[in-house]
Design a protein around this motif. Structure first.
Motif, mmCIF file in Angstrom:
data_model
loop_
_atom_site.group_PDB
_atom_site.id
_atom_site.type_symbol
_atom_site.label_atom_id
_atom_site.label_comp_id
_atom_site.label_asym_id
_atom_site.label_seq_id
_atom_site.Cartn_x
_atom_site.Cartn_y
_atom_site.Cartn_z
ATOM 1 N N ILE A 66 0.837 -1.199 0.000
ATOM 2 C CA ILE A 66 0.000 0.000 0.000
ATOM 3 C C ILE A 66 0.869 1.245 0.000
ATOM 4 O O ILE A 66 0.623 2.209 -0.733
ATOM 5 N N PHE A 67 1.927 1.223 0.808
ATOM 6 C CA PHE A 67 2.840 2.368 0.894
ATOM 7 C C PHE A 67 3.564 2.576 -0.432
ATOM 8 O O PHE A 67 3.650 3.704 -0.937
ATOM 9 N N VAL A 68 4.077 1.501 -1.022
ATOM 10 C CA VAL A 68 4.811 1.610 -2.278
ATOM 11 C C VAL A 68 3.912 2.138 -3.384
ATOM 12 O O VAL A 68 4.319 2.995 -4.186
ATOM 13 N N PHE A 69 2.683 1.650 -3.437
ATOM 14 C CA PHE A 69 1.755 2.081 -4.475
ATOM 15 C C PHE A 69 1.455 3.575 -4.341
ATOM 16 O O PHE A 69 1.474 4.317 -5.324
ATOM 17 N N GLY A 70 1.179 4.018 -3.122
ATOM 18 C CA GLY A 70 0.869 5.432 -2.902
ATOM 19 C C GLY A 70 2.041 6.338 -3.235
ATOM 20 O O GLY A 70 1.884 7.353 -3.922
ATOM 21 N N SER A 71 3.227 5.978 -2.744
ATOM 22 C CA SER A 71 4.403 6.808 -3.006
ATOM 23 C C SER A 71 4.775 6.789 -4.488
ATOM 24 O O SER A 71 5.244 7.790 -5.031
ATOM 25 N N SER A 72 4.545 5.649 -5.155
ATOM 26 C CA SER A 72 4.833 5.566 -6.580
ATOM 27 C C SER A 72 3.929 6.483 -7.384
ATOM 28 O O SER A 72 4.367 7.106 -8.365
ATOM 29 N N MET A 73 2.663 6.584 -6.983
ATOM 30 C CA MET A 73 1.736 7.475 -7.667
ATOM 31 C C MET A 73 2.214 8.919 -7.574
ATOM 32 O O MET A 73 2.276 9.649 -8.569
ATOM 33 N N VAL A 74 2.563 9.352 -6.356
ATOM 34 C CA VAL A 74 2.992 10.739 -6.137
ATOM 35 C C VAL A 74 4.311 11.015 -6.862
ATOM 36 O O VAL A 74 4.447 12.006 -7.591
ATOM 37 N N ASN A 75 5.307 10.133 -6.656
ATOM 38 C CA ASN A 75 6.604 10.338 -7.300
ATOM 39 C C ASN A 75 6.501 10.243 -8.822
ATOM 40 O O ASN A 75 7.204 10.953 -9.548
ATOM 41 N N GLY A 76 5.619 9.367 -9.302
ATOM 42 C CA GLY A 76 5.452 9.218 -10.740
ATOM 43 C C GLY A 76 4.886 10.465 -11.392
ATOM 44 O O GLY A 76 5.371 10.902 -12.445
ATOM 45 N N VAL A 77 3.865 11.040 -10.775
ATOM 46 C CA VAL A 77 3.269 12.268 -11.307
ATOM 47 C C VAL A 77 4.289 13.407 -11.275
ATOM 48 O O VAL A 77 4.425 14.166 -12.235
ATOM 49 N N LYS A 78 5.019 13.508 -10.175
ATOM 50 C CA LYS A 78 6.026 14.560 -10.038
ATOM 51 C C LYS A 78 7.104 14.422 -11.109
ATOM 52 O O LYS A 78 7.507 15.418 -11.739
ATOM 53 N N ALA A 79 7.561 13.187 -11.333
ATOM 54 C CA ALA A 79 8.609 12.956 -12.334
ATOM 55 C C ALA A 79 8.097 13.234 -13.746
ATOM 56 O O ALA A 79 8.819 13.779 -14.583
ATOM 57 N N LEU A 80 6.853 12.865 -14.024
ATOM 58 C CA LEU A 80 6.271 13.117 -15.345
ATOM 59 C C LEU A 80 6.174 14.617 -15.624
ATOM 60 O O LEU A 80 6.493 15.082 -16.725
ATOM 61 N N MET A 81 5.735 15.379 -14.617
ATOM 62 C CA MET A 81 5.633 16.820 -14.787
ATOM 63 C C MET A 81 7.005 17.431 -15.027
ATOM 64 O O MET A 81 7.170 18.319 -15.869
#
Length: 323
Positions: A66-81
């Motif tokens: 659950i933690f990995v999925f949540g942090s991946s979502m946030v970090n992924g969006v940040k990296a994409l931007m």
């Protein structure tokens, strides 16, 4: 397919993994994260960030997923931007909206950026949940209005089939978009680079190019297993409870989502870390789906993958072993 399975049996399995970006790749190792983006002038923009240790609860089975999925979502969006900005893929400047003005007036630049990333991650999650979980439930609910005697077990199966069809259609349509296809080429470069490292070969363009683009520990497999697990739980839980109300089923799907994500993470850790016949069988659907989400990269994309991975490989050999 036989060739891919043979090559997936690497002598070393790394916990390093990444995400394809716009003209770039993000890689995460045990203690560092790198973002490497190809700028319009052909040079590489490189950033590295030290990772904080995970909280104790985030290391426990199921909860860590659950933690990995949540942090991946946030970090992924940040990296994409970030990659969109660096690669020159930004849209033209537009007049700030009322929300933009309100955020700029009430938050500092750093906090405003963090808020925008958070909102983006939440919207991305909401879109995924709505498309792959709530929409299939609504569609089967409409079918149930016309078929009053439909068995509940069949409704759960039908709901699962609708989920799979929507998921496959989504991946297929995305793979046909030119810009998305380039991102998927970088996805292939990420996989090939990791395979090269796991096989103990020098990280060169020539060595990386020879590797397969399908990798057993890919996020595409994770998403597919999430759908499969949700189908199984729907049959096991909803059928004996005689749950027919569509909105109640939607609510319970949302409540079960953290459990589904946690269980799926543990499943992927197991099948991704073993090369036996059972593991190969279990991960076969996810490997096949990578035909839609990975494409052969060119040499410039492979160079990005090599640079991104080099920056996160730990100094102590084996510190990134998959466990």
């Amino acid at each position: 397919m036989t060739k891919q399975r043979t090559q997936s049996c690497t002598p070393f399995k790394t916990s390093c993994g990444g995400q394809a970006l716009m003209e770039g790749i993000m890689m995460r190792g045990p203690d560092r994260q790198s973002i490497v983006v190809r700028k319009p002038d052909g040079t590489l923009d490189v950033t590295t960030t030290s990772l904080k240790p995970r909280p104790w609860l985030a290391t426990l089975p199921v909860l860590r997923g659950i933690f990995v999925f949540g942090s991946s979502m946030v970090n992924g969006v940040k990296a994409l931007m970030y990659s969109a900005k660096v690669s020159g893929e930004e849209v033209e400047e537009e007049e700030p909206t009322g929300l933009d003005k309100w955020i700029s007036e009430h938050f500092s630049d750093e906090k405003a950026a963090s808020l925008i990333v958070t909102i983006g991650a939440v919207l991305g999650m909401a879109f995924s949940v709505g498309l792959f979980i709530l929409l299939p439930t609504a569609i089967t609910g409409l079918v149930g209005l016309g078929w009053k005697t439909m068995p509940l077990w069949f409704r759960s199966v039908l709901e699962g089939l609708v989920k799979v069809v929507i998921f496959l259609a989504y991946l297929y349509l995305c793979s046909k978009l030119k810009d998305v296809r380039r991102v998927f080429q970088y996805h292939g470069a990420e996989h090939k680079t990791i395979y090269c490292y796991e096989n103990g070969l020098e990280l060169t363009v020539e060595n990386v190019r020879k590797q397969p683009r399908h990798h057993p520990r890919c996020g595409t497999s994770f998403l597919f297993v999430v759908i499969v697990v949700s189908i199984f739980l729907s049959i096991v839980i909803f059928t004996p409870l005689r749950m027919e109300n569509t909105f109640l089923r939607m609510g319970l799907h949302l409540l079960m989502l953290p459990v589904i994500v946690g269980v799926t993470y543990e499943f992927n850790r197991y099948v991704g870390g073993h090369d036996g016949p059972v593991s190969r069988f279990l991960r076969a659907p996810g490997m096949w789906l990578q035909n839609f989400t990975t494409f052969e990269p060119d040499d410039s994309m492979i160079e990005v993958g090599i640079e991104a991975l080099r920056l996160v490989i730990p100094e102590r050999k084996g510190a990134d072993a998959w466990s």
